[in-house]
Design an enzyme around this catalytic site. Structure first.
Site: not given
Lengths: 362, 362
Positions: B119, B127, B130
């Protein structure tokens, strides 16, 4: 002596509404009316008996009450349980099910149809067609979002942007306006269309664009008139072109007493982008989309076609609350100071909404 | 010679996502990569084979490709179809299913786990945790609205006003923030809570109130530390009191590698107003609500408790699109000018996300 109002449990399949909610029971009790609620009447709306009891109602047999309030039309068996001389208030479908009205008359019941309340400003607070259409429109937009394979709002992420969905609402009455407002709230780009050009300003007032196809059909009573053959063909073609550009299309077009007009053809569905959605609120009247299967969710040409029936029942507490307030407003028009139902038959609202009346009554 | 990227059809029950969407296929083809998509791979997302073909993909066997991209971890049978020396990219659950990684190593496959991408800011575009949490949070708010017996927005009608719903989100990571933002869009009054007080500003930035229970658990490096026994008991009690006042509670609290913490007790549910809703996003880890039945919709004490599994799959096109962009960003880090996958193992992102690597590779 004050009147008794009875609230039965609705028995139609899938019906989760109830004619009165505790808040309204409280208001009636304050007027001196006695309220009897059938045990479990609020079950579908997740309103327990205890809440009715706290509001002042008795839990018991609602059918022997002076006034029985319902949401949906009574079954033959339910009509059999009404006393001669009793009053019934509810949606009674007088135009499409005249046999219900006949049976009520034969049973000596005085009946008020919520659908028949005149659309005058003094009766707006009793307009249950509008209140339930508001629920239907809100739920229709949620359904469109739920069945969409895409986001409604614009999304900005580290991996790039997702464009907002585009939503078209065909038929912009109360339900259509609420659908537009809700889709807009969710972040979609919204567009409305109706054959009545005078609703364009209302469409714009909820942040939507007006789709101008260049065809006008203003009819009586706020509904659209039927289009001529040529107009219909032209409308179909222009709509077909327009529809294909949207991520979701919500249709709400009804012509009272007739089959719903076809606005979204099979060809238009085929032209839509795969993953798009049609929510057809006219399923009960045959549907506005040619590929609609009433009550079903169907995928055709990679487009999801949703045809929900009785959407107000899917949000039962507030749908019931709005309906109960409409019923309360009607009841208040009939109540005297002692809490007795005593209709003044010279009142336009009561005279018009009463579909059958005990002989010699009044 | 340029590499081939294969996209199989996902086989997990209920999985409607696909690892690449046509737009991303186009981008890869522009880089000289050849893409092979299994027939029907986009079916769940309503993306037809033809759309992939138009984007430049071949429809065929994806398993013999140099790089296979998936959403969910491969089954043993799927691992058997991978060639020795091939590369696999996908969610691989390396922490909870180490046996998958072992099987991939034994098969001579180089595997990148999307969960293991560090991250760091350079890796934000990759990501996938997310991006999929964003989808889950949006859908959670829609589910809360769908299962509510009430309107989320305030409503002003001729028969009176309906108050906006109140929505509480417990655990405000990416999913929680998106749930707050979506419920707010729909017109609800929103409140957020997290044990990390530093997210209060993010909560306020999406128009929500911050619920301050007076318990802070700031750990090192900005992560939450575990609460002490006393703190936990106090949190539970204060939460129990707070929760009962909301129309909908959405929970998203996860502690990696552990059972999800119980935030909504049976007693708290019993204290909620009948007709309220709990949407529990932690069902897969045991649930944040004591009465959650993972994957089910349950009504307890007149409160509806919804525990959806794999929410991203319920919005398959955009969930796939966001995921595909994450995969694309990772692939672009490995591609040379000829469109060949040639990972630079000194790159922190590739070194960290690679969970098993062909011997002698690089």
């Amino acid at each position: 002596m004050s009147s008794t109002v009875g609230v039965p449990r609705e028995t139609n399949a899938g019906e989760r509404r109830v004619a009165l909610v505790p808040k309204v029971v409280e208001r009636l009790c304050a007027r001196g009316v006695r309220v009897v609620v059938e045990s479990g009447a609020g079950l579908g709306a997740l309103i327990p008996d205890a809440s009715y009891a706290e509001a002042g109602a008795k839990i018991g047999d609602p059918w022997s009450a002076d006034v029985v309030v319902k949401v949906t039309p009574p079954t033959a068996e339910e009509i059999g349980r009404l006393s001669s001389g009793a009053t019934l208030i509810g949606f009674l479908a007088p135009l499409t099910s005249p046999e219900t009205v006949t049976a009520l008359r034969d049973a000596g019941v005085t009946a008020f149809a919520m659908e028949s309340i005149p659309r005058i400003s003094r009766a707006q607070s009793m307009d249950a067609l509008s209140s339930q259409a508001t629920v239907a429109g809100y739920r229709a937009a949620l359904l469109a979002a739920e069945h969409s394979t895409r986001f409604f709002p614009m999304l900005t992420t580290a991996a790039g942007t997702v464009k907002p969905a585009t939503v078209l609402v065909l038929g912009v009455g109360v339900a259509g306006l609420q659908a537009l407002a809700t889709a807009k709230r969710l972040g979609a780009r919204t567009t409305g269309y109706d054959v009545r050009p005078e609703v364009a300003d209302q469409v714009r007032s909820v942040g939507a664009q007006w789709l101008d196809l260049g065809i006008a059909a203003v009819g009586e009573g706020g509904y659209a008139r039927e289009l001529t053959e040529d107009e219909r063909a032209e409308q179909q073609q222009r709509l077909e072109e327009a529809v294909t550009g949207f991520d979701a299309v919500i249709t709400t077009a009804l012509v009272p007493g007739r089959r719903a007009p076809t606005l979204v053809t099979a060809q238009a569905v085929e032209g839509m982008r795969p993953g798009s959605v049609v929510v057809d609120l006219a399923g009960e009247s045959g549907g506005n989309c040619e590929l609609t299967e009433p009550g079903e969710v169907a995928v055709r040409h990679d487009v999801t076609i949703v045809s929900p029936l009785n959407l107000p029942a899917t949000m039962p507490e507030h749908a019931s609350e709005l309906y109960a307030r409409n019923v309360l407003a009607l009841l208040e028009l009939m109540l005297d100071d002692a809490g007795t139902v005593a209709p003044d038959w010279t009142d336009e609202i009561l005279a018009t909404s009463c579909v059958t009346r005990t002989e010699g009554d009044g």
